[in-house]
Design an enzyme around this catalytic site. Structure first.
Site, mmCIF file in Angstrom:
data_model
loop_
_atom_site.group_PDB
_atom_site.id
_atom_site.type_symbol
_atom_site.label_atom_id
_atom_site.label_comp_id
_atom_site.label_asym_id
_atom_site.label_seq_id
_atom_site.Cartn_x
_atom_site.Cartn_y
_atom_site.Cartn_z
ATOM 1 N N TYR A 128 0.866 -1.180 0.000
ATOM 2 C CA TYR A 128 0.000 0.000 0.000
ATOM 3 C C TYR A 128 0.903 1.231 0.000
ATOM 4 C CZ TYR A 128 -3.547 3.359 1.472
ATOM 5 O OH TYR A 128 -4.384 4.454 1.563
ATOM 6 N N ASP B 273 -1.926 -1.313 -4.217
ATOM 7 C CA ASP B 273 -2.354 0.044 -4.559
ATOM 8 C C ASP B 273 -1.114 0.920 -4.604
ATOM 9 O OD1 ASP B 273 -3.329 2.593 -4.724
ATOM 10 O OD2 ASP B 273 -4.595 2.480 -2.931
ATOM 11 N N HIS C 40 -12.031 0.871 -4.836
ATOM 12 C CA HIS C 40 -11.132 0.163 -5.758
ATOM 13 C C HIS C 40 -11.763 -1.141 -6.226
ATOM 14 C CE1 HIS C 40 -7.221 2.347 -4.881
ATOM 15 N NE2 HIS C 40 -7.988 2.786 -3.892
#
Length: 260
Positions: free
Chosen positions: A108, A147, A251
């Site tokens: 992340y 991500d 997402h």
DNA sequence: ATGGTTGTAGCACAA
């Protein structure tokens, strides 16, 4: 083997959808980001019934990453060597493990907030440290998934002109991403050229319904990982507010198929 | 520029 990555935007608020997603797509390994949970808070009972193991890290309500696997979770690593902290505070942004013989890192990347925010410098520092650490693994079948909070190309954004004073499209962020791509390949892009290429849609302004999104969730594979990839897709059904009860994550999951 | 919508340890803040 089928691998997926998904910024779930709270695993507790969406655990039923995580289970449904695993079943619907017959997923072997799922990397989650923004779990917004410490490990003890992640409900695993039904996942265990279905045969999945869970590894997770989280220190507070904002970040947190996890790996969910039914092909084993071995050699678990919390963070990568040299991963920077923000203001001396450790953040739960990286978790690595070997699942089914393949190294998977759930990542992340820091959002950056604004180009003049200290979080932006932290983001670049974090990506540079990931570049250094990941170059050590690229000889083994390894995937860096998650991500990335970076749009590498203008075509990865529904309207680049809206991001003039924002993060995600700046050249330093792109350069940091491309540096890692020197060792790893985007294994999804060749299979998802568009228009179903976006992985993130802001909750506002019916961005999903108008297909106005960003491609910021990536699966980057080392050479021996990339050569085994047979297909990939973005599960836009999961992002569709009309498909399931309750709010979706902002997402969509990204799914990759790997030959044995 | 602003606003709009999610999530959390919420009544502010991060995304």
């Amino acid at each position: 083997m089928r691998i997926a990555t998904w910024n779930v935007n709270s695993v507790r608020s969406r655990i039923d959808r995580v289970e449904a997603f695993l079943e619907r797509n017959d997923i072997d390994v799922l990397a989650l980001q923004e779990t917004k949970a410490v490990p003890d808070q992640i409900p695993t009972m039904n996942l265990e019934i279905a045969g999945y193991e869970v590894a997770a890290v989280g220190y507070d309500q904002w970040n947190g990453v996890a790996l969910v696997s039914r092909v084993g979770i071995e050699d678990i690593k919390v963070g990568f060597p040299g991963m920077p902290e923000f203001n001396g505070k450790a953040e739960a942004r990286a978790l690595g493990a070997v699942c089914g013989g393949v190294g998977i890192w759930s990542l992340y990347v820091p959002n950056g907030r604004k180009p003049d925010d200290p979080h932006y410098a932290y983001k670049l520092e974090w990506l540079a440290a990931l570049k250094a650490a990941s170059s050590e693994w690229h000889g083994t079948p390894t995937a860096l998934v998650g991500d990335w909070n970076v749009c590498p190309f203008d075509e990865d954004c529904f309207d680049p002109s809206q991001f003039k004073n924002s993060t995600h499209l700046t050249q330093p962020e792109r350069d940091a991403f491309f540096a890692i791509e020197a060792d790893y390949r985007d294994v999804v892009r060749p299979h998802v050229p568009g228009p179903e290429k976006y992985t993130y849609f802001d909750y506002y302004r019916q961005r999903f319904e108008r297909n106005r999104g960003l491609r910021i969730d990536f699966v980057l594979g080392s050479p021996t990982f990339a050569e085994r990839v047979t297909g990939a897709f973005v599960d836009l059904e999961e992002r569709d507010p009309a498909k399931f009860a309750g709010a979706p994550s902002d997402h969509a999951p990204v799914v990759v198929d790997l030959a044995d």
